[in-house]
Scaffold this motif. Structure first.
Motif, PDB file in Angstrom:
ATOM      1  N   TYR A 186      96.091  64.093  35.169  1.00  0.00           N
ATOM      2  CA  TYR A 186      97.347  63.340  35.161  1.00  0.00           C
ATOM      3  C   TYR A 186      97.860  63.099  33.746  1.00  0.00           C
ATOM      4  CZ  TYR A 186      97.611  61.891  40.121  1.00  0.00           C
ATOM      5  OH  TYR A 186      97.763  61.847  41.490  1.00  0.00           O
ATOM      6  N   GLY A 187      96.962  63.272  32.752  1.00  0.00           N
ATOM      7  CA  GLY A 187      97.362  63.045  31.362  1.00  0.00           C
ATOM      8  C   GLY A 187      96.930  61.699  30.816  1.00  0.00           C
ATOM      9  N   TYR A 188      95.742  61.231  31.226  1.00  0.00           N
ATOM     10  CA  TYR A 188      95.251  59.925  30.780  1.00  0.00           C
ATOM     11  C   TYR A 188      93.788  60.021  30.344  1.00  0.00           C
ATOM     12  CZ  TYR A 188      99.419  57.705  32.691  1.00  0.00           C
ATOM     13  OH  TYR A 188     100.710  57.340  32.922  1.00  0.00           O
ATOM     14  N   ARG A 189      93.391  59.100  29.482  1.00  0.00           N
ATOM     15  CA  ARG A 189      91.992  58.912  29.126  1.00  0.00           C
ATOM     16  C   ARG A 189      91.659  57.432  29.307  1.00  0.00           C
ATOM     17  NH1 ARG A 189      91.241  56.600  24.031  1.00  0.00           N
ATOM     18  NH2 ARG A 189      93.130  56.472  22.744  1.00  0.00           N
ATOM     19  N   LYS A 223     102.078  63.238  33.517  1.00  0.00           N
ATOM     20  CA  LYS A 223     102.650  63.688  34.784  1.00  0.00           C
ATOM     21  C   LYS A 223     103.015  62.533  35.707  1.00  0.00           C
ATOM     22  CE  LYS A 223     100.049  68.036  34.685  1.00  0.00           C
ATOM     23  NZ  LYS A 223      99.025  68.873  35.364  1.00  0.00           N
ATOM     24  N   VAL A 224     102.414  61.379  35.466  1.00  0.00           N
ATOM     25  CA  VAL A 224     102.634  60.191  36.299  1.00  0.00           C
ATOM     26  C   VAL A 224     102.910  59.014  35.374  1.00  0.00           C
ATOM     27  CG1 VAL A 224     101.566  58.625  37.963  1.00  0.00           C
ATOM     28  CG2 VAL A 224     101.136  61.078  38.134  1.00  0.00           C
ATOM     29  N   PRO A 227     100.324  65.265  41.458  1.00  0.00           N
ATOM     30  CA  PRO A 227     101.386  64.343  41.014  1.00  0.00           C
ATOM     31  C   PRO A 227     102.669  64.463  41.835  1.00  0.00           C
ATOM     32  CG  PRO A 227     100.308  65.335  39.120  1.00  0.00           C
ATOM     33  CD  PRO A 227      99.756  66.029  40.330  1.00  0.00           C
ATOM     34  N   SER A 228     102.962  65.663  42.320  1.00  0.00           N
ATOM     35  CA  SER A 228     104.189  65.864  43.107  1.00  0.00           C
ATOM     36  C   SER A 228     104.170  65.067  44.401  1.00  0.00           C
ATOM     37  CB  SER A 228     104.379  67.351  43.415  1.00  0.00           C
ATOM     38  OG  SER A 228     103.262  67.857  44.134  1.00  0.00           O
ATOM     39  N   LYS A 229     102.981  64.727  44.906  1.00  0.00           N
ATOM     40  CA  LYS A 229     102.871  63.948  46.132  1.00  0.00           C
ATOM     41  C   LYS A 229     103.307  62.497  45.945  1.00  0.00           C
ATOM     42  CE  LYS A 229     100.742  67.257  48.532  1.00  0.00           C
ATOM     43  NZ  LYS A 229     101.304  67.859  49.751  1.00  0.00           N
ATOM     44  N   LEU A 230     103.454  62.073  44.692  1.00  0.00           N
ATOM     45  CA  LEU A 230     103.762  60.664  44.408  1.00  0.00           C
ATOM     46  C   LEU A 230     105.251  60.402  44.199  1.00  0.00           C
ATOM     47  CD1 LEU A 230     100.868  59.839  41.881  1.00  0.00           C
ATOM     48  CD2 LEU A 230     100.872  59.567  44.355  1.00  0.00           C
ATOM     49  N   LYS A 231     106.094  61.439  44.369  1.00  0.00           N
ATOM     50  CA  LYS A 231     107.536  61.273  44.090  1.00  0.00           C
ATOM     51  C   LYS A 231     108.175  60.202  44.964  1.00  0.00           C
ATOM     52  CE  LYS A 231     108.422  65.914  42.283  1.00  0.00           C
ATOM     53  NZ  LYS A 231     109.128  67.201  42.493  1.00  0.00           N
TER      54      LYS A 231
END
Length: 610
Positions: free
Chosen positions: A420-423, A537-538, A578-582
């Motif tokens: 998702y782009g997190y740490r 992404k989120v 991530p697309s499922k969270l739109k």
């Protein structure tokens, strides 16, 4: 003299012939615990052991025990220090022993063993993870081992941490029943050769010997002799490190002790294949069981659930899957009424040692166990589940039946917080290391402190310092740069209480805070979920809302049974694309009701398509 405040009136109630023996034992344990607390740890151990010797003497000498041939109580193998107990506590010991003698040996051994551990010094008990296995769970594990193909008439069995005989006594019963066609002498010889216990505490070892003898009392009476000792008093790990003591068994079974410990260089090297970071006793005993059991042999263990997901257990998970095929896991639902004073979640696991021709079996049968008020178990099947191909990864399994559908969905999810782009990082401030820099007064070089209470259960952020020792401001000094957070992130409470329904409690550290103060200092009871780029992404708000939902909390519980939320387990949590969270993002933008948002989160997470 070890004094007691137990009155004649209380003793009269205990001695009442109308009293249920189980109730007598419960009342006696309460009294004994209250009595034992008066002693400091230096004398408490010897005092309670002397008290327990009085209890066991009463139990042994009761008329219900030996009806054919009289055997005196086996002497304790290490001389007990004489403790002068007052008459009332000796009377309590006598009543407890007589009440236990009215029960079957399996129940009596549990009740008296549980009494012993409950009055031990608290530090000794907690440091060594000493807790007795309730008879219903013992019986369940023995049945599971039988279902795995064990024939009690032919197998050799060992309990490497036998305590007071919670497993050995009922196993002796089962073995005797399976070889009833042999002569009494042959039955005793068979037991002596094929059933072994190992125990570090000499007094617990003696208890095991006592209960084993009671378990086979009829055979002893007919054979006209006492059964020989089957328990070796030793540090089991060190004992089997000596090659001359090595022996293989068909079955290894038990409830090993747990707790962190420091290892010698030699032991660490011997167990290196299953060790990562801190060593835990039950992890070592699991490795030992795999070493001692024969190819195609069976291991049945009752342990904490932490090895299923903790980072420190990843090499143990790899070792278990390399050497065995896990067959069944029973999750024990709830801890109250199961293990006295135990906070960790527990499970029963059965493994089969691989042979050279064994194929990989990643499917495990999962059950949920509830202990009913009558002491019996309600067993509910959650189905069979496959483990991930990565043998070091957490075992994602439904810890209760309601989570079965969630686990099925999780198996199709390929994303996580990293993709998702997190740490994840832990808050840097350990308050007691910087006491002199904490203040309720703001100065020119001060920044707000973000304490765990700033993260509200409903997902909102409130800048506050309500708890003891919590100050509002951190007085910045040179070389404190590492303590400063300068950009928004998701905050997540690192520790929760076992009563809380949710483990993941999050909020967004808002941008407005940085516009006003430029930086903030985050305490170490918070995890920070930090974007690794400006184009995650989120969004922060979307991620926080999703993690806060009930469905994602339920999913996280299939990975973690701990009240602490670790970065490793968070990063292991499967997440949908991530697309499922739109649609969820749209609902957040529209300020939709919490119910609508919760429904959408559930819909997202329980869809099985990837």
């Amino acid at each position: 003299m070890a004094k007691s405040t137990i009155t004649k009136e209380i003793l009269a109630v205990l001695n009442s012939k109308d009293t249920d023996p189980s109730k007598t034992l419960l009342s006696g344990r309460i009294m004994a615990k209250a009595w034992a607390k008066q002693f400091n740890d230096e004398i408490r151990l010897h005092t309670v052991q002397y008290f327990m010797h009085c209890v066991i003497s009463s139990y042994w000498n009761s008329s219900q025990i030996f009806s054919f041939v009289s055997f005196p109580l086996q002497p304790y193998n290490i001389e007990l220090s004489y403790i002068e107990l007052d008459e009332s506590i000796i009377a309590v010991a006598s009543v407890i022993g007589k009440a236990a003698a009215e029960l079957d040996v399996i129940t009596a051994s549990y009740e008296l063993g549980n009494l012993y551990t409950s009055i031990l010094p608290e530090k000794l008990r907690s440091d060594n993870g000493v807790f007795y296995t309730p008879p219903a769970l013992t019986d369940r594990l023995l049945n599971s081992v039988e279902n795995a193909g064990v024939d009690w008439s032919t197998v050799s069995v060992a309990d490497p941490a036998c305590g007071g005989g919670a497993f050995l006594a009922p196993i002796a019963h089962r073995i005797i029943s399976s070889i009833h066609f042999l002569s009494p002498e042959e039955q005793l010889q068979h037991l002596e050769h094929n059933l072994k216990g190992y125990e570090i505490d000499p007094f617990s070892a003696w208890l095991t010997e006592v209960f084993l003898q009671v378990a086979v009392k009829d055979v002893m009476s007919l054979a006209g002799r006492r059964i020989k000792s089957m328990v070796t008093i030793c540090d089991t790990i060190a004992y089997f490190s000596d090659k001359k003591n090595h022996r293989e068994f068909d079955v290894i079974i038990g409830n090993p002790p747990y707790g962190k410990l420091t290892l010698t260089k030699e032991i660490r090297e011997e167990y290196e294949e299953s060790l990562f970071g801190h060593a835990n006793l039950y992890g070592l005993f699991t490795h030992l069981a795999i070493k001692l059991v024969k190819s195609d042999g069976i291991i049945g263990y009752l342990t904490p659930t932490s090895f299923l997901s903790g980072e420190y257990f990843k090499k143990l998970r790899m070792f278990i899957r390399k050497e065995t095929n896990p067959l069944t896991i029973d999750f024990v639902a709830g801890r109250k009424g199961v293990f006295e004073d135990v906070l960790q979640e527990t499970l029963l696991a059965v493994y089969k040692k691989k042979n050279k021709l064994s194929s990989e079996n990643n499917e495990i049968e999962i059950n949920e166990i509830h202990t009913l008020t009558n002491g019996k178990l309600k067993i509910s099947s959650a189905g069979k589940y496959r483990l991930a191909d990565d043998t070091s990864s957490p075992w994602i399994l439904p810890r209760d039946i309601k989570h079965a559908k969630i686990v099925a969905s999780m198996s199709n999810m390929k994303d996580n917080l990293i993709t998702y782009g997190y740490r994840i990082s832990t808050g840097q401030l350990v308050w007691n290391r910087h006491k002199e820099q904490l203040s309720d007064k703001r100065t020119r070089n001060s920044y707000p402190i973000i304490w765990a209470e700033a993260v509200s259960k409903d997902g909102t952020f409130q800048l506050k310092a309500d708890k003891k020792n919590h100050k509002k401001w951190f007085q910045f000094k040179e070389a404190n740069d590492f303590l400063l957070t300068t950009k928004p992130c998701v905050l997540l409470q690192r520790t929760t209480s076992k009563e809380q329904k949710k483990r993941l409690i999050t909020t967004v550290l808002p941008d407005e805070l940085f516009k006003e103060y430029t930086s903030a200092v985050i305490e170490n009871h918070l995890n920070m979920i930090i974007p690794t780029s400006t184009n995650s992404k989120v969004s922060l708000e979307l991620l926080s809302t999703f993690l806060n939902s009930k469905i994602v909390n339920d999913a996280f519980r299939t990975i973690s049974g701990s009240v602490a939320v670790s970065a490793y387990e968070l990063e292991s949590l499967p997440l949908p694309k991530p697309s499922k969270l739109k649609r969820l993002q749209t609902l957040i933008n529209e300020n939709a009701s919490p119910d609508l948002i919760e429904k959408e989160c559930t819909k997202i997470y329980t869809k099985t398509n990837p």
